[in-house]
Design a protein around this motif. Structure first.
Motif, mmCIF file in Angstrom:
data_model
loop_
_atom_site.group_PDB
_atom_site.id
_atom_site.type_symbol
_atom_site.label_atom_id
_atom_site.label_comp_id
_atom_site.label_asym_id
_atom_site.label_seq_id
_atom_site.Cartn_x
_atom_site.Cartn_y
_atom_site.Cartn_z
ATOM 1 N N TYR A 14 0.848 -1.188 0.000
ATOM 2 C CA TYR A 14 0.000 0.000 0.000
ATOM 3 C C TYR A 14 0.886 1.240 0.000
ATOM 4 O O TYR A 14 1.790 1.362 0.809
ATOM 5 N N LYS A 15 0.613 2.138 -0.934
ATOM 6 C CA LYS A 15 1.353 3.393 -1.009
ATOM 7 C C LYS A 15 0.365 4.542 -1.047
ATOM 8 O O LYS A 15 -0.700 4.449 -1.648
ATOM 9 N N GLU A 16 0.723 5.628 -0.379
ATOM 10 C CA GLU A 16 -0.116 6.811 -0.346
ATOM 11 C C GLU A 16 0.752 8.008 -0.702
ATOM 12 O O GLU A 16 1.847 8.158 -0.175
ATOM 13 N N LYS A 17 0.277 8.841 -1.617
ATOM 14 C CA LYS A 17 1.051 9.990 -2.075
ATOM 15 C C LYS A 17 0.132 11.216 -2.085
ATOM 16 O O LYS A 17 -0.959 11.174 -2.636
ATOM 17 N N VAL A 18 0.578 12.299 -1.433
ATOM 18 C CA VAL A 18 -0.205 13.533 -1.390
ATOM 19 C C VAL A 18 0.309 14.454 -2.491
ATOM 20 O O VAL A 18 1.501 14.722 -2.587
ATOM 21 N N VAL A 19 -0.615 14.923 -3.331
ATOM 22 C CA VAL A 19 -0.273 15.800 -4.446
ATOM 23 C C VAL A 19 -0.986 17.137 -4.232
ATOM 24 O O VAL A 19 -2.176 17.173 -3.929
ATOM 25 N N LYS A 26 -5.194 19.763 -1.816
ATOM 26 C CA LYS A 26 -4.364 18.563 -1.770
ATOM 27 C C LYS A 26 -5.215 17.351 -2.100
ATOM 28 O O LYS A 26 -6.360 17.247 -1.689
ATOM 29 N N LEU A 27 -4.625 16.451 -2.861
ATOM 30 C CA LEU A 27 -5.296 15.238 -3.290
ATOM 31 C C LEU A 27 -4.431 14.049 -2.878
ATOM 32 O O LEU A 27 -3.221 14.066 -3.058
ATOM 33 N N VAL A 28 -5.061 13.030 -2.313
ATOM 34 C CA VAL A 28 -4.332 11.842 -1.877
ATOM 35 C C VAL A 28 -4.519 10.733 -2.906
ATOM 36 O O VAL A 28 -5.639 10.328 -3.204
ATOM 37 N N HIS A 29 -3.400 10.278 -3.460
ATOM 38 C CA HIS A 29 -3.414 9.142 -4.385
ATOM 39 C C HIS A 29 -3.037 7.895 -3.591
ATOM 40 O O HIS A 29 -2.055 7.894 -2.867
ATOM 41 N N THR A 30 -3.824 6.856 -3.729
ATOM 42 C CA THR A 30 -3.490 5.584 -3.085
ATOM 43 C C THR A 30 -3.262 4.525 -4.155
ATOM 44 O O THR A 30 -3.878 4.564 -5.214
ATOM 45 N N GLN A 31 -2.358 3.616 -3.846
ATOM 46 C CA GLN A 31 -2.045 2.534 -4.777
ATOM 47 C C GLN A 31 -1.914 1.246 -3.981
ATOM 48 O O GLN A 31 -1.201 1.195 -2.979
#
Length: 59
Positions: A14-19, A26-31
């Protein structure tokens, strides 16, 4: 009941990236990516009636 699978490891990576967007929001991308353990479990359980119990291993 007989044991058909007994392994330890990470099931899903699980990875989480704030853009930050141009307007300042701010938008949180999860993978989520299944690991080798997930695929092995899937193959072991295919077509079987099972009871799944999961324990978290303390680190």
């Amino acid at each position: 009941m007989k044991e058909i699978f007994n392994k330890e490891g990470v099931f899903i990576e699980y990875k989480e990236k704030v853009v930050e967007l141009e307007n300042g929001d701010k938008l949180v991308h999860t993978q989520e990516n299944p690991t080798k353990l997930w695929w092995e479990l899937k193959e072991a359980l295919k077509g079987k009636r099972v009871r799944v119990v999961v324990y978290e291993i303390e680190e």
